[in-house]
Design an enzyme around this catalytic site. Structure first.
Site, PDB file in Angstrom:
ATOM      1  N   GLY A 164     -11.517  -0.263  -3.156  1.00  0.00           N
ATOM      2  CA  GLY A 164     -11.417  -0.915  -4.464  1.00  0.00           C
ATOM      3  C   GLY A 164     -11.030  -2.373  -4.234  1.00  0.00           C
ATOM      4  N   ILE A 166      -8.116  -3.816  -3.970  1.00  0.00           N
ATOM      5  CA  ILE A 166      -7.058  -4.074  -2.980  1.00  0.00           C
ATOM      6  C   ILE A 166      -7.609  -3.856  -1.572  1.00  0.00           C
ATOM      7  CG2 ILE A 166      -4.756  -3.438  -2.170  1.00  0.00           C
ATOM      8  CD1 ILE A 166      -4.149  -2.571  -5.116  1.00  0.00           C
ATOM      9  N   THR A 244       0.467   1.357   1.037  1.00  0.00           N
ATOM     10  CA  THR A 244       0.880   0.554  -0.124  1.00  0.00           C
ATOM     11  C   THR A 244       0.274   1.146  -1.399  1.00  0.00           C
ATOM     12  OG1 THR A 244      -1.003  -0.916   0.244  1.00  0.00           O
ATOM     13  CG2 THR A 244       1.122  -1.650   1.111  1.00  0.00           C
ATOM     14  N   ARG A 246       0.291   5.081  -3.047  1.00  0.00           N
ATOM     15  CA  ARG A 246       1.295   5.897  -3.723  1.00  0.00           C
ATOM     16  C   ARG A 246       1.860   6.873  -2.699  1.00  0.00           C
ATOM     17  NH1 ARG A 246       1.337   2.643  -7.130  1.00  0.00           N
ATOM     18  NH2 ARG A 246       1.095   2.853  -9.377  1.00  0.00           N
ATOM     19  N   GLU A 275      10.288   8.576  -5.079  1.00  0.00           N
ATOM     20  CA  GLU A 275      10.899   7.259  -5.206  1.00  0.00           C
ATOM     21  C   GLU A 275      12.001   7.363  -6.254  1.00  0.00           C
ATOM     22  OE1 GLU A 275       7.959   4.259  -5.992  1.00  0.00           O
ATOM     23  OE2 GLU A 275       6.877   4.695  -4.142  1.00  0.00           O
ATOM     24  N   HIS A 294       8.712  -0.232  -2.719  1.00  0.00           N
ATOM     25  CA  HIS A 294       7.627  -0.358  -3.716  1.00  0.00           C
ATOM     26  C   HIS A 294       7.606  -1.767  -4.314  1.00  0.00           C
ATOM     27  CE1 HIS A 294       4.927   2.146  -6.622  1.00  0.00           C
ATOM     28  NE2 HIS A 294       4.465   0.918  -6.472  1.00  0.00           N
TER      29      HIS A 294
HETATM   30  C1  GLV Z   1       1.980  -0.689  -8.393  1.00  0.00           C
HETATM   31  O1  GLV Z   1       2.288   0.191  -7.642  1.00  0.00           O
HETATM   32  C2  GLV Z   1       0.782  -0.683  -9.187  1.00  0.00           C
HETATM   33  O2  GLV Z   1       0.094   0.353  -9.252  1.00  0.00           O
HETATM   34  O3  GLV Z   1       0.486  -1.715  -9.774  1.00  0.00           O
END
Ligand code: GLV
Ligand code: GLV
Length: 337
Positions: A164, A166, A244, A246, A275, A294
């Protein structure tokens, strides 16, 4: 009570957390009443349910569960703007059934989150947290040819799981490191393959060949524990895992065993399960594991953009414009809202 102006009831928007100043600017001129939780801790569930019961819109954060139980007590609710790109805290099908629009904050945080994925790749490979501890612990008594030897990042193989926004920003950043870049993704992206010399490979190939496996998938029933014991065993013993995305995408107990036993070289995590992670979590006892709380999207500029994006979705919705980043646009298209 809802404020009224000239006899017209204003939609009431619950904002569940203090946000960076300026975040709510898009709502300033909208005819809405803002009910903002003023403490910098999550709203207790009871408080959230009580205030949601009066709300037409909610600006929620990823620690607020927007589920069937909340929808059941919030008959006025029509829009939820999640202050995150991920929305696993929101039961989207239930929202859709109730005609509640859900939006998220895609795009604005992709580069910032990718920067953090790189920070974690480098921190693990070059043992930066260990170096900091080494000095703090008074062990830096001399320079040594074999002190804190790490692993090169340049010219190695990067494995990106999820292509995606990111994942793509992580991929682009690899070019300066002259890396071979593999990716596995639900959706193949030939355009991106051509632009950044990416190789689309089966997930199992990526696991076996990557020196760094970095996760950029959303959390869904399909991706829960995507990385477990068998996947870690398939990785190289010299490889690092970076998460980074979940926490529950990784079976954290399996990760602990793999990092403890040298099945992989180490891990660097921005997200955990659960978390917050407790200070006595066994993972934190391992020198080859780095965990940050996070914060991948946590820059001042990006957190403000996330705020204005969430607020703009609500402002648009409540002034009859099309919200820019809907998750379930079918709610708008069916006119059911
Ligand atoms: C942070 O974890 C988000 O999903 O923006
Ligand atoms: C190390 O600091 C070097 O000069 O090689």
């Amino acid at each position: 009570m809802n404020r009224t102006i000239a006899g017209v009831t204003q939609p009431r928007i619950l904002v569940t957390r203090p946000l960076p100043p300026g975040s709510l600017a898009p709502l300033a001129s909208a005819p809405v009443h803002i009910d903002q939780w003023e403490h910098d801790v999550p709203m207790p569930r009871e408080e959230l349910l009580q205030r949601a019961a009066q709300a037409d819109g909610i600006l929620a954060t990823l620690v607020d569960r927007i589920d069937q139980a909340l929808l059941d007590v919030a008959p006025r609710l029509r829009a939820v703007a999640n202050y995150a790109v991920g929305y696993d805290n929101v039961d989207v099908p239930a929202c859709t059934r109730h005609g509640v629009l859900v939006s998220n904050t895609p795009g604005v945080l992709a580069e910032t989150t990718a920067d953090m994925a790189w920070a974690l790749i480098l921190a693990g490979a070059r043992r930066i947290p260990e170096g900091v501890e080494y000095i703090r612990g008074g062990r830096w008594t001399t320079w040594g040819p074999m002190t804190l030897l790490g692993t090169d990042v340049h010219h190695r193989t990067l494995g990106i799981v999820g292509m995606g926004e990111i994942g793509w920003q992580v991929a682009r950043r690899a070019s300066g490191f002259d890396m071979r870049v593999l990716y596995a993704s639900r959706t193949r992206r030939p355009d991106r393959e051509a632009e950044a010399h990416l190789e689309y490979v089966p997930f199992q190939t990526l696991l076996a060949e990557a020196d760094f496996v970095t996760l950029h998938v959303s959390l869904t029933p399909e991706t829960r524990h995507l990385i477990g014991g068998p996947e870690l065993a398939r990785m190289k013993p010299t490889a690092y895992l970076v998460n980074t995305a979940r926490g529950p995408v990784v079976d954290q107990h399996a990760l602990y065993e793999a990092c403890r036993d040298g099945v992989i070289a180490g891990a660097a995590l921005d997200v955990t399960d659960p978390e917050p992670m407790r200070a006595d979590d066994p993972l934190l006892s391992l020198p080859n594991v780095t965990v940050v709380p996070h914060v991948a999207s946590a820059t001042a500029a990006t957190r403000l953009k996330m705020g204005t994006t969430a607020a703009e979705n609500l402002a648009a919705f409540f002034t009859g414009r099309r919200p820019p980043t809907p998750v379930n646009p079918e709610v708008l298209d069916s006119g059911g809202a």
